[in-house]
Design a protein around this motif. Structure first.
Motif, PDB file in Angstrom:
ATOM      1  N   ALA C  52       1.131  -1.309   0.329  1.00 18.89           N
ATOM      2  CA  ALA C  52       0.165  -0.462   0.046  1.00 18.89           C
ATOM      3  C   ALA C  52       0.962   1.177   0.149  1.00 18.89           C
ATOM      4  CB  ALA C  52      -1.197  -0.002   1.486  1.00 18.89           C
ATOM      5  N   GLY C  53       1.924   0.867   0.108  1.00 21.88           N
ATOM      6  CA  GLY C  53       3.326   2.522   0.456  1.00 21.88           C
ATOM      7  C   GLY C  53       3.005   2.774   2.075  1.00 21.88           C
ATOM      8  N   ASN C 225      -3.816   1.062  -2.174  1.00 24.86           N
ATOM      9  CA  ASN C 225      -2.725   1.379  -3.378  1.00 24.86           C
ATOM     10  C   ASN C 225      -2.297   2.633  -3.022  1.00 24.86           C
ATOM     11  OD1 ASN C 225      -4.041  -0.950  -4.241  1.00 24.86           O
ATOM     12  ND2 ASN C 225      -5.378   0.381  -5.862  1.00 24.86           N
ATOM     13  N   GLY C 226      -1.270   3.717  -2.284  1.00 19.98           N
ATOM     14  CA  GLY C 226      -0.632   4.391  -2.201  1.00 19.98           C
ATOM     15  C   GLY C 226      -1.273   6.005  -1.873  1.00 19.98           C
TER      16      GLY C 226
ATOM     17  N   THR D   2      -3.097  -3.470 -10.711  1.00 20.01           N
ATOM     18  CA  THR D   2      -3.895  -2.190 -10.200  1.00 20.01           C
ATOM     19  C   THR D   2      -3.400  -1.240 -11.265  1.00 20.01           C
ATOM     20  OG1 THR D   2      -2.595  -2.616  -8.473  1.00 20.01           O
ATOM     21  CG2 THR D   2      -4.375  -1.281  -8.096  1.00 20.01           C
ATOM     22  N   ARG D   4      -2.240   1.701 -10.701  1.00 22.86           N
ATOM     23  CA  ARG D   4      -1.105   2.179 -10.767  1.00 22.86           C
ATOM     24  C   ARG D   4       0.375   1.720 -10.805  1.00 22.86           C
ATOM     25  NH1 ARG D   4       0.579  -0.264  -4.938  1.00 22.86           N
ATOM     26  NH2 ARG D   4       1.909   1.748  -4.350  1.00 22.86           N
TER      27      ARG D   4
END
Ligand SMILES: Nc1ncnc2c1ncn2[C@@H]1O[C@H](COP(=O)(O)OP(=O)(O)OP(=O)(O)O)[C@@H](O)[C@H]1O
Ligand SMILES: Nc1ncnc2c1ncn2[C@@H]1O[C@H](COP(=O)(O)OP(=O)(O)OP(=O)(O)O)[C@@H](O)[C@H]1O
Ligand SMILES: [Mg+2]
Ligand SMILES: [Mg+2]
Lengths: 329, 311, 533, 352
Positions: C52-53, C225-226, D2, D4
């Motif tokens: 996820a970051g 997702n970041g 995904t 990104r």
């Protein structure tokens, strides 16, 4: 293609190949200078190839041949396999060293240079000069030309005074450029008693000279240096007793004329006392009386009444040295 | 032979060994510093060559051995700066750059010599030793070890200084961490880059001084290619020493002795080819390795560039 | 969320304010326009699925990465954290996800690293400092021991000490600090964090254990997702109970309703405890260790006469505080380490002398816990790593020739199946996030020919959804008859999965307990050797 | 994947890398040119001669190709070792000893067996000698974890001395005054292509590099070696026989280096002289690194530097520049090429 060369008109250029730069006051410089002189004498183009090292010179030989060299002088024992091969391949005459048996008419000739007669004189000079009763021989390696001079020098010393000790030391394999080694070994030899050093070696001989200049003999006095091949007077600091000078001009000269007469490759060439292609350097440090004695000896050698055998085998050379006698006894 | 092996001769031999050993020692401990920090400096030979050249020039023109060593060191540093730029800052391949620097330095110094000295071959006068009182009078050893240019004493002192530095100071810790897990040093706020930079510069300086010693005191003259592989021997010594400066000292001594052993045997008239004697030290080391078979400690990150945050 | 954040600012002073932080990596947006406030005197959980970051954001705060966009405001002033030193000077201390210590330096030396090189090393004062930190964290480690000789758990504790040692007076960041700790260790760490909070230190706490987060933290931020996906304040969650909160977090993390029970509830209250133990006698014994002992180097913990039997299809848990011989046990079973005495049997046959590969051929699989150290070849591609244990075997090799095409497509399938987050199958695996590396390793071991799998901390570093799926796979495998040995430091996990649990203490198996929620205390006391003395 | 996970196209990769290669080389040449100018020589003329002789003139180009033969074999050996994570810096010793033995047995053998058989035996012998000379480093690394950089360097030092001893004593050709082995007659050496001076060794060299490239990148054996090289612990974990693979990698690498010696003797020299040590390894090691162990890249670099060596010798002679300058040029090019490698590498990373 050698008949084509059998008239002077076809001679265009002389090439000389040397492993290091021709600025070493020694082997390389003498070779290059002599070739240049001969080229000028016959009005030929001069093609020097210096600093080729001890690697493969075939490419250079081929190129020189292409560029129209009429004679290629391979001025290093390392080149005497490549030289003849390329001569056969290109038909251009080649001169090599230390290979008397390698003559090929019209293609390959040999000049085996040994200043052993001169070295013999140097040995006598050394024996007369030493105060400590020991002289030293320091060499950078053990190629035949070095060996024959070391041997002759030893014989000269013994001839002049049997009691004089001769200390022999090799710096190490491929130590031609090892100045530090030259100095270290020479210093040891000096402190083993030698006060006259007969030094043979290219770059490393400067180390020897350095040692001679900076080390006192065991009796506290000055140490003398006897050089070979070249004339280092210009850079001497007062320790250069003499040098066994080699002059290759007569040799190259003879080659060129043989080339013109079409007799190239029918004989090898030497240097010797008779035509002064080997001679002792007359430094101001040599007393006149000794010098005259040496010159008499020179004439005897030329006349053959004194003969100096040419020993080029390393083991045989070592056998002549004092230390070994002691060992055997 | 017995009569040849006089005190003066033996002394001269040992004296020669020390003279031959000191450049190896300096280069070796230098290499050890940068290897500790994770930089494999294959350019050691080049640094020594340049050091020999600049050192000789300085000693010759300023007529001072001290300046000779100083400039020799700086010469080495100048090569080391390239190493820093390429390998520490840019993170280029250390082996490539090391070899490049060695080849380049070899050519360049020879070139300079050709245009500068190849007609005159200037030579230095003998060095004035600093005789240490009392111990200087011990037979044999006195002259061998205590009639020396101060730089020899400094070189040996440096070994023990480094022992202290490695074990007892932050610099030592930092060097080891930088060579081991650079990131672990980095996250504590000490810049790996400057640690390695200083290490490499130190190496350059020591190698340069070593080269200068070889030229000024070893030979008294500069000739092309005169380092003659001493740099590579230095690298081997440093690696064999596994981080112990004192081991480099022993190694250098071993080589020095073996060199003059060659001479001793010849002068004594033993007919052993020089090549055989030349093989001795390495053969001994190899045999020792096989017998002891201890696995050599080398920094985990040796020869690996460190780029912050790289995964 | 943004609202709650802004109004709460009124009565909180921000220790750090992140404004629109973004970070791009080759083919990946690791952080995307993240805006986040960390208050002084709070424990702030940072949650998010694998990849996820989180670690990236933390690296940015630690000065290891420069953000590609955004600003960082510390104590009201904008600061540029260009290097770890800047971040330390800004009062930020960090515990990294993958331990960053020099193995050839001693514990104390590692802790002392970072002093200005001009000062002199003062080991004495360092030791006393060390002693008090040990007390604080309730750990006992020999300060002179080489870090290389410590267990991963101990290393993590040293890492935590280092974060407290210097820096961290304003902000303390912990990236999955509990992943390797024992329950006890976690509790102690909790106390420490609370104490620091009292002194106004802001604590950022990354974990994949929602219950931990819920219990310890004042606020919870979630990355997905970041990007910043939302924030929750458990305590403010007026009327919102634990379950609800966790539901909500999961929704944020995965952007979907938490489905299967086990996904939501990793609290170990899973009732469906299969009881194969009872009839395991009747079943064939699959793996047996008989009086197995190993030789330990200083600092390691060897095995002394460990014996146990595992029935086919059974899940045999191995509990114990990290560093009590689990490593040796795993390596001996896998064939990576010679045993000194005793023997290991596979289906009644002595395999003690078999090599790793031979055991593998017999269907033995070993998932190591030393992920980066021996698990992966970090600068080779994900694809290569997925097949690294079956090089030369069909169908991806024919007559020794590599069929890269086939390998890559196989890799793509695995990446999909195990949901490994990577730009491509050709990306070097070292660049993946911790959890995703773990997924790849999991995928490698759980192949169809597996008959006995030895899983060493299989779920460590996984987010709970992946944990859930991993656990499902383990159960599913067991039901297919795969014999499973499960080494873990997490009781909850063991009890959830295992049929029986053997407890390791100082290289011995001090007891084998039937796994059910009731047996927690028994195991706990065995783990600490209490039951022995 | 995904959303990104961005996809960066391979757009204009060629153009980019072209620039990346050209620019630094130009820089190196400019720096070298400056030195020439300081020496009062004409850089343009110099470089022109280099290219003309090394590349454009037919005979010069032949010389270049001939020079590549031993380099290629050494390179092949290094590719194997380096990909397997073994820093075999001892190729020179392996090369030299093999060369000496080939030279020693070559022409005697030729008198008793057909030429082709002699050549085959010589290659096998060379490979064996090379491999033997790598045995001690292999043993020390495999069994005691002794770093091979040290041991291989030392074995090279020993090897060079040993070669001299062999040449001067057992294998010395009494016919020659200078210490060297017997000479293999020109017509008995490796056959030449058509009526050029290019011998078949050049082709063998090319093949050997291509072979190891294929071996290391397209076979399970190669991948095993790569795993061992990249992370030995992972190799153990994966059940590879690390010791065995270490021996094999060493042996193969050294054998190829030894065959390089055979090619040089059978193809060009016919004999070995005392104190001869071309030290090809010192040049090839950086080239293999620069090519990042890639076969084709290595071949390109070797060719490039062969041109420089042949052309540089000629150019120096014509312009009266001391040959040392070639060394300087080599050093400069290596340095700047290292920058190319670096930029290119970083850029690749950014795109994958
Ligand atoms: N002048 C120097 N001499 C020797 N080593 C140095 C020197 N400067 C830095 N170093 C080395 O580089 C390392 C990192 O440099 P850095 O600038 O981080 O040092 P530091 O610990 O920050 O001290 P300061 O910042 O006060 O210079 C130091 O730990 C030291 O090992
Ligand atoms: N140095 C790097 N180079 C390339 N990609 C990276 C790098 N660091 C992180 N990434 C990528 O950025 C994304 C985020 O990674 P990060 O480690 O921050 O995730 P995470 O939230 O910590 O996951 P986990 O919970 O598994 O630790 C991942 O896809 C990872 O592959
Ligand atoms: Mg600083
Ligand atoms: Mg993470």
């Amino acid at each position: 293609g050698f008949s084509a060369l059998s008239s002077a008109a076809d001679l265009k250029a002389i090439a000389v190949l040397v492993p290091e730069q021709g600025t070493d006051y020694g082997w390389n410089q003498q070779g290059v200078d002599a070739a240049r002189a001969v080229a000028e004498k016959y009005g030929l183009e001069f093609m020097p190839a210096e600093g080729l090292g001890y690697g493969d010179v075939r490419p250079t030989l081929r190129e020189l041949a292409e560029e129209g060299a009429s004679l290629m002088i391979c001025h290093a024992s390392g080149y005497n396999t490549a030289g003849p091969e390329i001569a056969q391949e290109t038909g251009v005459p080649v001169a090599i060293v230390d290979t008397p048996q390698g003559l090929v008419e019209g293609l390959v000739t040999d000049y085996t240079l040994s200043g052993h007669d001169g070295a013999y004189l140097a040995g006598v000079l050394a024996a007369h000069t030493t105060r400590t009763g020991s002289v030293g021989i320091v060499v950078s390696g053990e190629p035949p030309s070095w060996n024959s001079q070391s041997a002759a020098f030893a014989m000269g010393v013994k001839a002049a005074s049997d009691s004089t000790k001769i200390i022999y030391a090799v710096i190490g394999p491929a130590a031609y450029g090892d100045a530090a080694g030259g100095r270290r070994v020479t210093e040891s030899v000096i402190s083993a008693g030698a006060d006259v050093i007969f030094g043979q070696g290219n770059g490393s001989s400067f180390g020897m000279i350095q040692a001679v200049e900076t080390t006192k003999a065991v009796d506290g006095g000055k140490v003398w240096f006897i050089d070979v091949i070249g004339d280092k007077t210009e850079i001497d600091k007062g320790h250069l007793l003499s040098s066994v000078l080699w002059d290759m001009v007569p040799v190259y000269d003879a080659m060129v004329s043989d080339l013109m007469d079409g007799t190239f490759g029918t004989r090898g060439y030497q240097i010797g006392l008779e035509n002064d292609s080997v001679r002792l350097l007359k430094s101001p440090h040599i007393p006149a009386n000794i010098w005259n004695e040496l010159m008499d000896l020179r004439d005897k050698i030329i006349s053959g009444s004194v003969s100096v055998d040419n020993i080029s085998d390393a083991q045989a050379v070592r056998a002549l040295m004092t230390s070994v006698d002691i060992n055997e006894g | 032979m017995s009569e040849l092996l006089t005190e003066t001769f033996v002394t001269a031999l040992l004296f020669g060994s020390v003279t031959a050993g000191v450049p190896l020692l300096l280069a070796g401990i230098g290499e050890q510093i940068s290897e500790k920090s994770g930089v494999l400096n294959i350019g050691l030979e080049g640094m020594m060559l340049v050091g020999a050249y600049t050192g000789f020039c300085a000693a010759y023109y300023f007529d001072s051995f001290w300046l000779g060593f100083l400039f020799g060191g700086l010469g080495g540093v100048s090569v080391a700066m390239l190493m820093v730029l390429f390998c520490v800052i840019l993170g280029l391949n250390q082996i490539v750059i090391g070899i490049a620097l060695t080849l380049g330095a070899d050519g360049l110094t020879a070139l300079l010599h050709h245009f500068q000295f190849s007609r005159t071959y200037p030579r230095l006068s003998a060095v004035e030793p600093l005789v240490i009182p009392v111990v200087g009078d011990i037979p044999y050893l006195g002259e061998v070890f205590f009639h020396r240019h101060p730089v020899v004493y400094l070189a040996v002192g440096l070994v023990f200084f480094l022992v202290w530095l490695f074990k007892r100071t932050y610099v030592g810790l930092n060097l080891q961490a930088a060579g081991d897990v650079p990131a672990a040093l980095d996250v504590t706020g000490v810049s790996v880059r400057s640690t390695r930079t200083w290490a490499v510069l130190a190496t350059g300086f020591l190698a340069g001084v070593g080269g200068a010693f070889l030229a000024n005191i070893g030979a008294g003259i500069f000739v092309p290619h005169m380092i003659h592989g001493a740099g590579f021997i230095g690298i081997v010594l440093a690696m064999l020493a596994r981080g112990h400066p004192t081991w480099v000292l022993y190694g250098a001594a071993l080589f020095g002795v073996s060199l003059s052993l060659t001479t001793a045997l010849q002068v004594a008239g033993f007919n052993i080819p020089t090549d055989v004697v030349q093989m001795l030290p390495f053969t001994m080391v190899i045999v020792m390795l096989i017998l002891l078979g201890r696995n050599s400690y080398l920094p985990a990150a040796l020869a690996l560039p460190y780029i912050r945050g790289e995964r | 969320m943004a609202l709650s954040a802004s109004d709460s600012k009124i009565h909180h002073t921000s220790a750090i304010e992140l404004r629109g932080i973004s970070k791009f990596f080759p083919g990946v947006v690791a952080n995307q326009d993240i805006t986040l406030d960390i208050y002084a005197g709070e424990i702030h959980a940072l949650l998010g699925e694998n990849g996820a970051g989180k670690s990236t954001l933390i690296s940015i705060l630690a000065g290891l990465h420069r953000p590609d966009a955004g600003t960082i405001i510390i104590g009201g002033v904008e600061r540029r954290l260009g290097s770890p030193r800047d971040s330390l000077l800004a009062g930020i201390g960090t515990v990294f996800q993958h331990v960053l210590l020099a193995p050839t330096l001693s514990v104390i030396e590692n802790l002392m690293l970072g002093g200005s090189w001009k000062n002199k090393l003062d080991k004495e004062s360092a030791r006393s400092r060390f002693a008090e930190l040990c007390g604080l964290l309730a750990v006992t480690i020999d300060p002179e021991a080489l870090v290389g000789s410590l267990s991963l758990g101990q290393r993590q504790q040293v890492e935590i000490m280092r974060a407290l040692w210097r820096g961290g007076e304003r902000v303390l960041i912990l990236d999955e600090p509990t992943s390797m700790l024992t329950p006890q260790g976690v509790i102690e760490l909790g106390h420490v964090m609370k104490r620091l909070r009292e002194n106004g230190v802001a604590i950022v706490f990354v974990t994949h254990k929602l219950r931990e987060a819920y219990e310890l933290c004042d606020r919870i931020s979630v990355l997905r997702n970041g990007a910043f996906a939302g924030q929750i304040n458990p305590d403010h969650g007026s009327g919102m109970g634990e379950e609800e909160t966790i539901e909500q977090i999961i929704r944020m993390m995965f952007d979907k309703e938490g489905q299967s029970d086990s996904t939501v509830d990793n609290g170990g209250t899973n009732v469906a405890v299969r009881n194969v133990f009872a009839d395991s006698q009747t079943r064939s014994i699959s793996v047996a260790a008989k009086e197995v002992s190993t030789i330990a180097l200083p600092g390691e913990c060897g095995l002394s006469a460990v014996s146990f039997e595992v029935a086919r299809g059974e899940i045999f848990g191995i509990a114990g505080i990290d560093g009590n011989g689990q490593k040796h046990l795993a390596e001996v079973l896998a064939g990576q380490r010679d045993l000194a005495t005793g023997q290991i049997e596979l289906d009644g046959e002595d395999i003690s002398v078999l090599k790793v590969s031979e055991r593998r051929d017999r269907g033995f699989r070993y998932l190591t816990d030393d992920r980066v150290g021996e698990g992966i070849v970090s600068d080779h591609s994900v694809a290569t790593n997925l097949v690294a244990k079956s090089i030369g075997e069909n169908p991806y090799w024919k007559y020794g020739f590599t069929k890269w095409r086939a390998i890559f497509s196989f890799a793509r399938r695995q990446i999909k199946k195990y949901d490994i987050r990577t730009p491509s199958e050709r990306t070097s695996i070292g660049r993946l996030s911790g959890g995703n590396i773990q997924k790849a390793l999991f995928a490698r071991e759980m192949d169809d020919n597996a008959e006995i799998v030895l899983l060493n901390k299989p779920t460590y570093g996984l987010d709970l959804q992946n944990i859930a799926s991993a656990r499902d796979r383990i159960r599913e495998g067991a039901s297919r008859g795969i014999t499973t040995l499960l080494i873990s430091t997490e009781l909850e996990e063991l009890i959830d999965l295992a049929d029986r649990i053997g407890v390791m203490y100082q290289g011995q198996m001090v007891g084998i307990v039937e796994a059910n929620p009731g047996s927690e205390n028994r195991i706990g006391s065995l783990m600490t050797g209490a039951s022995l003395n | 994947m995904t959303s990104r996970y961005i996809n960066i196209g391979r757009v204009s990769e060629l153009a980019r890398s072209a620039i990346r290669i050209i620019a630094p080389i130009l820089l190196a040449l400019v720096v070298g040119g400056l030195i020439l100018v300081i020496l009062g020589k004409d850089p343009i003329a110099y470089y022109w001669y280099v290219v003309k002789r090394g590349l454009l003139s037919w005979t010069g180009f032949q010389a270049t190709l001939v020079r590549t033969a031993p380099l290629l074999f050494v390179a092949a050996g290094l590719i194997v070792a380096f990909r397997a994570g073994i820093w075999n810096l001892g190729v020179d010793g392996q090369f030299l000893l093999a060369a000496v033995l080939v030279a020693a047995v070559g022409s005697p053998l030729n008198t008793i067996i057909p030429n082709w058989a002699m050549i085959c035996i010589c290659f096998i012998l060379a490979a064996t000698i090379g491999a033997i000379w790598s045995l001690i480093p292999a043993y020390l690394k495999a069994n005691h974890g002794v770093n091979e950089i040290i041991t291989t360097l030392m074995m090279t030092f020993i090897g060079i001395s040993l070669a001299n001893v062999l040449i001067k004593i057992p294998f010395n050709d009494p016919a020659t005054t200078v210490p060297q082995t017997v000479t293999l007659a020109v017509e008995d050496r490796l056959p030449r292509l058509f009526d050029t001076i290019i011998h078949h060794g050049v082709i063998l060299g090319l093949l050997s590099v291509l072979f190891v490239h294929f071996l290391m990148t397209r076979t399970s054996f190669g991948l095993n070696l790569q795993v061992v090289g990249a992370n030995p612990k992972a190799a153990v974990h994966a059940g590879l026989n690390v010791r065995f693979l270490t021996y094999v990698a060493f042996g193969l690498s050294a054998a190829l280096a030894g065959m390089g010696g055979a090619v040089e003797i059978l193809g060009v020299w016919g004999t070995v002289r005392a104190d001869w040590d071309p030290a090809y390894g010192l040049l090839v090691v950086p080239l293999v690194f620069l090519a990042r162990f890639h076969g084709i890249g290595t071949i390109a670099f070797v060719l490039f530097f062969a041109v420089l060596m042949i052309g540089g010798e000629s150019a120096s002679r014509r312009l009266g520049v001391p040959t040392f300058f070639v060394l300087v040029l080599v050093g400069l090019l290596l340095m700047f090429l290292a920058i190319v490698e670096y930029l290119d590498h970083r850029w690749r990373q950014r795109t994958t």
